[in-house]
Design an enzyme around this catalytic site. Structure first.
Site, PDB file in Angstrom:
ATOM      1  CE1 TYR A 273      -3.304   2.894   0.656  1.00  0.00           C
ATOM      2  CE2 TYR A 273      -2.231   3.199   2.769  1.00  0.00           C
ATOM      3  CZ  TYR A 273      -3.118   3.627   1.808  1.00  0.00           C
ATOM      4  OH  TYR A 273      -3.802   4.803   1.991  1.00  0.00           O
TER       5      TYR A 273
HETATM    6  O1  LIG Z   1      -9.303  -4.969  13.465  1.00  0.00           O
HETATM    7  C1  LIG Z   1      -8.246  -4.331  13.622  1.00  0.00           C
HETATM    8  C2  LIG Z   1      -7.836  -3.325  12.729  1.00  0.00           C
HETATM    9  C3  LIG Z   1      -6.642  -2.685  12.960  1.00  0.00           C
HETATM   10  N1  LIG Z   1      -5.887  -2.977  14.038  1.00  0.00           N
HETATM   11  C4  LIG Z   1      -4.626  -2.261  14.306  1.00  0.00           C
HETATM   12  O2  LIG Z   1      -4.901  -0.877  14.398  1.00  0.00           O
HETATM   13  C5  LIG Z   1      -3.798  -0.142  13.891  1.00  0.00           C
HETATM   14  C6  LIG Z   1      -4.298   0.789  12.815  1.00  0.00           C
HETATM   15  O3  LIG Z   1      -4.699   0.005  11.688  1.00  0.00           O
HETATM   16  P1  LIG Z   1      -5.659   0.553  10.557  1.00  0.00           P
HETATM   17  O4  LIG Z   1      -5.909  -0.560   9.614  1.00  0.00           O
HETATM   18  O5  LIG Z   1      -6.840   1.193  11.173  1.00  0.00           O
HETATM   19  O6  LIG Z   1      -4.799   1.704   9.899  1.00  0.00           O
HETATM   20  P2  LIG Z   1      -3.310   1.674   9.266  1.00  0.00           P
HETATM   21  O7  LIG Z   1      -2.429   2.412  10.210  1.00  0.00           O
HETATM   22  O8  LIG Z   1      -2.893   0.306   8.915  1.00  0.00           O
HETATM   23  O9  LIG Z   1      -3.498   2.464   7.903  1.00  0.00           O
HETATM   24  C7  LIG Z   1      -4.401   3.523   7.849  1.00  0.00           C
HETATM   25  O10 LIG Z   1      -3.746   4.759   7.991  1.00  0.00           O
HETATM   26  C8  LIG Z   1      -3.081   5.278   6.920  1.00  0.00           C
HETATM   27  C9  LIG Z   1      -4.009   5.341   5.756  1.00  0.00           C
HETATM   28  O11 LIG Z   1      -3.424   5.931   4.651  1.00  0.00           O
HETATM   29  C10 LIG Z   1      -4.529   3.974   5.452  1.00  0.00           C
HETATM   30  O12 LIG Z   1      -5.393   4.052   4.361  1.00  0.00           O
HETATM   31  C11 LIG Z   1      -5.259   3.443   6.600  1.00  0.00           C
HETATM   32  O13 LIG Z   1      -5.725   2.152   6.372  1.00  0.00           O
HETATM   33  C12 LIG Z   1      -2.796  -1.163  13.401  1.00  0.00           C
HETATM   34  O14 LIG Z   1      -1.871  -1.395  14.406  1.00  0.00           O
HETATM   35  C13 LIG Z   1      -3.625  -2.437  13.195  1.00  0.00           C
HETATM   36  O15 LIG Z   1      -2.918  -3.633  13.337  1.00  0.00           O
HETATM   37  C14 LIG Z   1      -6.295  -3.953  14.929  1.00  0.00           C
HETATM   38  O16 LIG Z   1      -5.617  -4.225  15.926  1.00  0.00           O
HETATM   39  N2  LIG Z   1      -7.458  -4.609  14.696  1.00  0.00           N
END
Ligand SMILES: O=c1ccn([C@@H]2O[C@H](COP(=O)(O)OP(=O)(O)O[C@H]3OC[C@@H](O)[C@H](O)[C@H]3O)[C@@H](O)[C@H]2O)c(=O)[nH]1
Length: 401
Positions: free
Chosen positions: A210
């Site tokens: 990504y």
């Molecule tokens: O069900 C979940 C979803 C997410 N998470 C955690 O929560 C944190 C945030 O995850 P998210 O998927 O919400 O967001 P991310 O940090 O991966 O990316 C996000 O931020 C940057 C943007 O540009 C991306 O489009 C967006 O998806 C991560 O540590 C992930 O592992 C969980 O623990 N459980």
């Protein structure tokens, strides 16, 4: 003699007056020319803007919003319509919602204000047709798949949807002379930097497809912009949360993508009992409580940054800005805020790390404050989640309700 002297003195006075008159006229002329020059140089060109003028006033009226049926894109459309722009949405509805478009159409039904085109940006002929049949003044390019986890299992989808589609959009803009681009990039392009907070000059070393796909799209845009007078603003978002404070729009991810989804969607699903509990992915990171730290930015603030970026865009210039609060919250802290906002006792399961995740990212947002006079206003996590929960509660089945 006296008479002669008098007449000669009167003649002298007349010549002197004429000389002074000419001098005054010359000074006036120079002042007018000077004032005109100042006016011409200070006035923005037809595409660029300034802090004093909205883009609408200086000539930008028609904005193409790619991904305008999606979570962030639809909030941008709402704001642009409110600010009197004409908007065309192009969306393939793979992740976006026709329901969001209907809400926007209902709010702005006047002919010519909002056009919706159902098309895929990977379809070069369709993209060309859209740009040929419409005269856009600016493009806000939101359309993209955006799940870090999914990008590790389906990398080609990400390179195609993000990198290749951005190339087609930029090509179409170039062919039709569309000169302003606001691009949705991400903090994921930085990967896992050694030092925090992240500034715009922090090296970009993305660690998941990504982030890599977005970085390549940035490179395409920046390299192309060097060959033209295109005005480019690249906004690197941190983690977007919240929804329209008036409850008209919200975040409605596809149910089938629940496992891949973002933390906000997962928390709300758990609070509503749609899923049995929230899976926290990784508790052994080198952070204050072992879970990942992210910088959560409210969507209303994020869209405000876009409007400011549009107003400050300048032909031939590329502006790159972090859009975040400057504050990091851990996943555990996020879950606590979500519990308070929803009033639900969310069951939490602790699992192993999610592929593609990095431990900690939060922004240094000082550049965007300095240059665009933007800073986040909605910095209370619980408050942003409460607003979003209001929409979620009323839309148990997303826009299908
Ligand atoms: O069900 C979940 C979803 C997410 N998470 C955690 O929560 C944190 C945030 O995850 P998210 O998927 O919400 O967001 P991310 O940090 O991966 O990316 C996000 O931020 C940057 C943007 O540009 C991306 O489009 C967006 O998806 C991560 O540590 C992930 O592992 C969980 O623990 N459980």
């Amino acid at each position: 003699m006296l008479l002669k002297d008098q007449s000669s003195s009167a003649g002298m006075d007349y010549i002197e007056m004429k000389r002074r008159g000419n001098f005054t006229r010359r000074i006036l002329f120079v002042c007018v020319v000077f004032a005109l020059l100042i006016f011409m140089f200070k006035r923005p060109s037809s595409i660029s803007g300034s802090a004093k003028f909205s883009m609408h006033e200086v000539g930008v009226t028609h904005v193409l919003v790619t991904g305008g049926a999606g979570y962030i894109g639809s909030h941008a459309v709402l704001r642009l319509l409110r600010d009197s722009y004409r908007v065309t949405i192009v969306d393939n509805l793979s992740r976006g919602n026709m329901g969001a478009v209907r809400v926007l159409q209902g709010l702005y039904p006047e002919p010519g204000r909002l056009q919706f085109i159902h098309a895929d940006l990977g379809d070069a002929a369709a993209v060309e047709k859209i740009f040929t049949e419409n005269a856009f003044d600016a493009v806000m390019h939101f359309a993209a798949v955006a799940y870090v986890g999914e990008s590790t299992s389906e990398p080609l989808r990400y390179y195609h949807n993000i990198t290749s589609n951005t190339l087609l959009v930029v090509k179409a803009m170039a062919a039709r002379g569309v000169k302003t681009l606001i691009y949705s990039s991400t903090c994921a392009t930085y990967g896992e930097p050694d030092t925090m907070p992240i500034t715009e000059t922090t090296p970009q070393v993305p660690i998941n497809p990504y982030g890599k796909a977005k970085k390549m799209a940035e490179d395409i845009i920046i390299d192309f912009s060097k060959t033209t007078d295109m005005a480019v603003m690249i906004l690197r978002y941190f983690n977007v949360i919240g929804s329209d404070p008036e409850g008209r729009l919200g975040e409605a991810p596809r149910p089938e993508l629940r496992e891949q989804g973002r933390i906000s969607g997962a928390c709300f699903d758990a609070a509503r009992g749609i899923i049995p509990g929230l899976k926290v992915r990784g508790t052994d990171y080198k952070t204050r409580d072992g879970t990942c730290v992210r910088d959560y930015i409210d969507v209303t603030d994020l869209i405000d940054a876009h409007v400011k970026a549009l107003a400050h865009s300048r032909p031939g210039k590329v502006g790159i800005y972090n859009v975040g609060t400057g504050k990091g919250s851990s996943v555990k802290e996020f879950v606590e805020a979500c519990k308070k906002a929803t009033g639900a006792s969310i069951k939490v399961d602790y699992l192993s790390r999610r592929p593609g995740d990095y431990a900690e990212v939060y922004s240094d947002p000082s550049k965007i404050l300095r240059e665009l006079n933007w800073s986040a206003k909605y910095t209370d996590l619980e408050q942003s989640l409460s607003v979003a929960w209001g929409w979620q509660k009323a839309h148990h089945n997303g826009y299908d309700d």
